[in-house]
Design a protein around this motif. Structure first.
Motif, PDB file in Angstrom:
ATOM      1  N   GLN A 124       0.832  -1.191   0.000  1.00  0.00           N
ATOM      2  CA  GLN A 124       0.000   0.000   0.000  1.00  0.00           C
ATOM      3  C   GLN A 124       0.871   1.247   0.000  1.00  0.00           C
ATOM      4  N   THR A 125       0.262   2.368  -0.374  1.00  0.00           N
ATOM      5  CA  THR A 125       0.942   3.658  -0.355  1.00  0.00           C
ATOM      6  C   THR A 125       0.050   4.677   0.322  1.00  0.00           C
ATOM      7  N   MET A 126       0.612   5.383   1.296  1.00  0.00           N
ATOM      8  CA  MET A 126      -0.074   6.502   1.929  1.00  0.00           C
ATOM      9  C   MET A 126       0.681   7.780   1.571  1.00  0.00           C
ATOM     10  N   PHE A 127      -0.066   8.814   1.204  1.00  0.00           N
ATOM     11  CA  PHE A 127       0.547  10.069   0.783  1.00  0.00           C
ATOM     12  C   PHE A 127       0.547  11.075   1.928  1.00  0.00           C
ATOM     13  N   LEU A 128       1.636  11.808   2.038  1.00  0.00           N
ATOM     14  CA  LEU A 128       1.790  12.820   3.070  1.00  0.00           C
ATOM     15  C   LEU A 128       1.170  14.131   2.576  1.00  0.00           C
ATOM     16  N   HIS A 129       0.137  14.592   3.274  1.00  0.00           N
ATOM     17  CA  HIS A 129      -0.534  15.836   2.903  1.00  0.00           C
ATOM     18  C   HIS A 129      -0.431  16.817   4.071  1.00  0.00           C
ATOM     19  N   PRO A 130       0.405  17.843   3.964  1.00  0.00           N
ATOM     20  CA  PRO A 130       0.509  18.828   5.044  1.00  0.00           C
ATOM     21  C   PRO A 130      -0.819  19.521   5.306  1.00  0.00           C
ATOM     22  N   ARG A 131      -1.041  19.851   6.548  1.00  0.00           N
ATOM     23  CA  ARG A 131      -2.286  20.524   6.956  1.00  0.00           C
ATOM     24  C   ARG A 131      -2.533  21.789   6.143  1.00  0.00           C
ATOM     25  N   THR A 132      -1.500  22.596   5.976  1.00  0.00           N
ATOM     26  CA  THR A 132      -1.688  23.879   5.279  1.00  0.00           C
ATOM     27  C   THR A 132      -2.127  23.664   3.832  1.00  0.00           C
ATOM     28  N   ASP A 133      -1.624  22.624   3.173  1.00  0.00           N
ATOM     29  CA  ASP A 133      -2.028  22.339   1.800  1.00  0.00           C
ATOM     30  C   ASP A 133      -3.515  22.020   1.734  1.00  0.00           C
ATOM     31  N   ILE A 134      -3.984  21.172   2.631  1.00  0.00           N
ATOM     32  CA  ILE A 134      -5.397  20.784   2.634  1.00  0.00           C
ATOM     33  C   ILE A 134      -6.280  22.006   2.867  1.00  0.00           C
ATOM     34  N   GLU A 135      -5.886  22.856   3.800  1.00  0.00           N
ATOM     35  CA  GLU A 135      -6.674  24.056   4.089  1.00  0.00           C
ATOM     36  C   GLU A 135      -6.739  24.977   2.870  1.00  0.00           C
ATOM     37  N   VAL A 136      -5.605  25.167   2.203  1.00  0.00           N
ATOM     38  CA  VAL A 136      -5.564  26.046   1.029  1.00  0.00           C
ATOM     39  C   VAL A 136      -6.429  25.487  -0.089  1.00  0.00           C
ATOM     40  N   TRP A 137      -6.303  24.197  -0.392  1.00  0.00           N
ATOM     41  CA  TRP A 137      -7.083  23.591  -1.475  1.00  0.00           C
ATOM     42  C   TRP A 137      -8.575  23.695  -1.193  1.00  0.00           C
ATOM     43  N   GLU A 160      -9.820  27.299  -1.615  1.00  0.00           N
ATOM     44  CA  GLU A 160      -9.869  27.674  -3.030  1.00  0.00           C
ATOM     45  C   GLU A 160     -11.154  27.180  -3.690  1.00  0.00           C
ATOM     46  N   ILE A 161     -11.646  26.038  -3.245  1.00  0.00           N
ATOM     47  CA  ILE A 161     -12.878  25.471  -3.796  1.00  0.00           C
ATOM     48  C   ILE A 161     -14.098  26.234  -3.291  1.00  0.00           C
ATOM     49  N   GLY A 162     -14.002  26.799  -2.094  1.00  0.00           N
ATOM     50  CA  GLY A 162     -15.116  27.549  -1.540  1.00  0.00           C
ATOM     51  C   GLY A 162     -15.494  27.172  -0.119  1.00  0.00           C
ATOM     52  N   PHE A 163     -14.859  26.145   0.447  1.00  0.00           N
ATOM     53  CA  PHE A 163     -15.170  25.717   1.804  1.00  0.00           C
ATOM     54  C   PHE A 163     -14.762  26.771   2.827  1.00  0.00           C
ATOM     55  N   GLY A 164     -15.535  26.846   3.886  1.00  0.00           N
ATOM     56  CA  GLY A 164     -15.126  27.563   5.076  1.00  0.00           C
ATOM     57  C   GLY A 164     -14.603  26.560   6.085  1.00  0.00           C
ATOM     58  N   LEU A 165     -13.511  26.898   6.763  1.00  0.00           N
ATOM     59  CA  LEU A 165     -12.914  25.987   7.740  1.00  0.00           C
ATOM     60  C   LEU A 165     -13.495  26.262   9.122  1.00  0.00           C
ATOM     61  N   ILE A 166     -14.118  25.240   9.705  1.00  0.00           N
ATOM     62  CA  ILE A 166     -14.597  25.352  11.082  1.00  0.00           C
ATOM     63  C   ILE A 166     -13.464  25.078  12.056  1.00  0.00           C
ATOM     64  N   GLY A 167     -12.639  24.061  11.761  1.00  0.00           N
ATOM     65  CA  GLY A 167     -11.518  23.767  12.642  1.00  0.00           C
ATOM     66  C   GLY A 167     -10.792  22.506  12.240  1.00  0.00           C
ATOM     67  N   VAL A 168      -9.579  22.354  12.795  1.00  0.00           N
ATOM     68  CA  VAL A 168      -8.780  21.138  12.620  1.00  0.00           C
ATOM     69  C   VAL A 168      -8.494  20.623  14.026  1.00  0.00           C
ATOM     70  N   TYR A 169      -8.891  19.391  14.301  1.00  0.00           N
ATOM     71  CA  TYR A 169      -8.920  18.880  15.661  1.00  0.00           C
ATOM     72  C   TYR A 169      -8.010  17.662  15.830  1.00  0.00           C
ATOM     73  N   PHE A 175     -10.460  17.291  10.101  1.00  0.00           N
ATOM     74  CA  PHE A 175     -10.842  18.545   9.450  1.00  0.00           C
ATOM     75  C   PHE A 175     -12.372  18.637   9.419  1.00  0.00           C
ATOM     76  N   VAL A 176     -12.888  19.819   9.741  1.00  0.00           N
ATOM     77  CA  VAL A 176     -14.317  20.091   9.632  1.00  0.00           C
ATOM     78  C   VAL A 176     -14.482  21.313   8.728  1.00  0.00           C
ATOM     79  N   PHE A 177     -15.078  21.107   7.561  1.00  0.00           N
ATOM     80  CA  PHE A 177     -15.327  22.175   6.603  1.00  0.00           C
ATOM     81  C   PHE A 177     -16.827  22.354   6.410  1.00  0.00           C
ATOM     82  N   LYS A 178     -17.207  23.566   6.029  1.00  0.00           N
ATOM     83  CA  LYS A 178     -18.603  23.887   5.798  1.00  0.00           C
ATOM     84  C   LYS A 178     -18.773  24.499   4.417  1.00  0.00           C
ATOM     85  N   LYS A 179     -19.798  24.028   3.695  1.00  0.00           N
ATOM     86  CA  LYS A 179     -20.140  24.627   2.412  1.00  0.00           C
ATOM     87  C   LYS A 179     -21.018  25.841   2.686  1.00  0.00           C
ATOM     88  N   GLU A 180     -20.423  27.007   2.601  1.00  0.00           N
ATOM     89  CA  GLU A 180     -21.125  28.214   3.045  1.00  0.00           C
ATOM     90  C   GLU A 180     -21.988  28.838   1.947  1.00  0.00           C
TER      91      GLU A 180
END
Length: 282
Positions: free
Chosen positions: A233-246, A249-258, A275-280
C-alpha cells in the motif's frame, strides 16, 4: 442516480437483501485489492484500535453546532461500515462508498431492515451526486490514499455533493505520524490466530508499506500451518496547510482542525488530524 467524473450515470438497483448495491465501473478499481484477502482481520484490528463512539459524538456535536440535521449522509471510503453503523440513529438515509467490494460486502451485512443504506463501489475522488448531502464523512485516513490531484478532486466533488451549509468531516494521518512510522520502520502484531508484520519506508512524499499477514489455518486443518498474505500500500503525506488552502480555493469555510475526534485543536505532534469544513455558499 450518481455520476462518475466522465459523466457516466450509475443507477441504483436493489439486490435480494433489500439493500442497494451499485457497482461503479468508470475505471479499474485500483484499490480493490486493498485489504481484500484479510478484510476480516482488518475489521478486528480496527475495532480494537479506533473509538467509533467518540467519533460519532464528535460528528453529532458539530452537526448540532452548525444547526443541521444530517438527514442524508455520504460515508466516503466507508470500509466495513463501522462509522455509518454508529450513526444510524441520527440520520434518515445513508450512502456508503468504497473501492473494495470485499469491504462493502462486510458493511452490507451489518445493516438490517428497516434501515438499509445505499452502497456504491467507487473511488473517493470520483463520486458526484450534486447537492444531495447534509454531511459527508471519511474516516480512517481516506485522503492519505489519494494523490494530490485526487485529493483536490475529492474536495471539489464533496463541495458539489453537499447541500448549502452542509459539512465535510474527514481525518488524515499527519505528516508527523507517517514520518514517525517510517522512522520506526517495522511493526509486529502477534495474536492467537495471526501474525502481522508491517514494514514502512518513506519515499519522497509517500509512505510505502508492505504488509505480511500470516493467518493460522482453522480447524480441522493442521494448526501449525499458516497462510501468508502480502499486501502493498501507499499513503501520501498531505501537510495541513495544503489541505486548508485547497479546500478554501474550492469555496469551503474551515470550522476547525482537531486532534483525533476530540474538541482539542490539532497541534504539531497530532497524529490524527480531523478537518471540519462547511459549504457556506451554493
Amino acid at each position: 442516480m450518481a455520476q462518475g467524473s466522465s459523466g457516466q450515470t450509475v443507477v441504483f438497483g436493489v439486490d435480494g437483501s433489500g439493500a442497494v448495491w451499485v457497482p461503479f465501473t468508470k475505471r479499474q478499481m485500483k484499490d480493490d485489492e486493498m485489504y481484500q484477502e484479510f478484510s476480516s482481520i482488518y475489521e478486528e484490528k480496527i475495532i480494537e484500535d479506533f473509538d467509533y463512539k467518540k467519533m460519532a459524538g464528535f460528528i453529532r456535536q458539530h452537526c448540532q453546532a452548525a444547526g443541521i440535521k444530517p438527514n442524508l449522509v455520504l460515508d466516503m471510503g466507508c470500509g466495513t461500515g463501522n462509522a455509518s453503523l454508529e450513526l444510524v440513529q441520527d440520520v434518515r438515509q445513508m450512502v456508503l462508498c468504497d473501492p473494495s467490494s470485499e469491504m462493502l460486502t462486510i458493511a452490507r451485512n451489518k445493516f438490517k431492515a428497516p434501515f438499509l443504506p445505499q452502497f456504491i463501489q467507487g473511488m473517493a475522488d470520483e463520486i458526484r451526486i450534486p447537492d444531495r448531502f447534509d454531511l459527508i464523512l471519511s474516516v480512517l485516513d481516506v485522503p492519505n490514499y489519494l494523490e494530490q490531484d485526487e485529493l483536490k478532486a475529492y474536495l471539489r466533488n464533496s463541495y458539489g455533493n453537499l447541500k448549502t451549509l452542509g459539512l465535510l468531516i474527514f481525518d488524515v494521518s499527519s505528516v508527523f505520524k507517517l514520518e514517525e512510522m517510517a522512522r520506526v520502520g517495522t511493526y509486529i502484531y502477534d495474536e492467537d490466530h495471526y501474525f502481522h508484520v508491517w514494514e514502512n519506508k518513506l519515499k519522497g512524499q509517500q509512505l510505502e508499506m508492505e504488509i505480511n499477514l500470516f493467518i493460522k489455518e482453522p480447524p480441522p486443518a493442521n494448526t501449525d500451518l499458516y497462510q501468508r498474505i502480502t499486501e502493498q500500500q501507499t499513503m501520501f503525506l498531505h501537510p495541513r496547510t495544503d489541505i486548508e488552502v485547497w479546500a478554501r480555493e474550492i469555496g469551503f469555510g474551515l470550522i476547525g482542525v482537531y486532534d483525533d475526534f476530540a474538541e482539542i485543536l490539532a497541534k504539531p505532534n497530532t497524529q490524527r488530524m480531523v478537518f471540519v469544513f462547511k459549504k457556506e455558499h451554493k
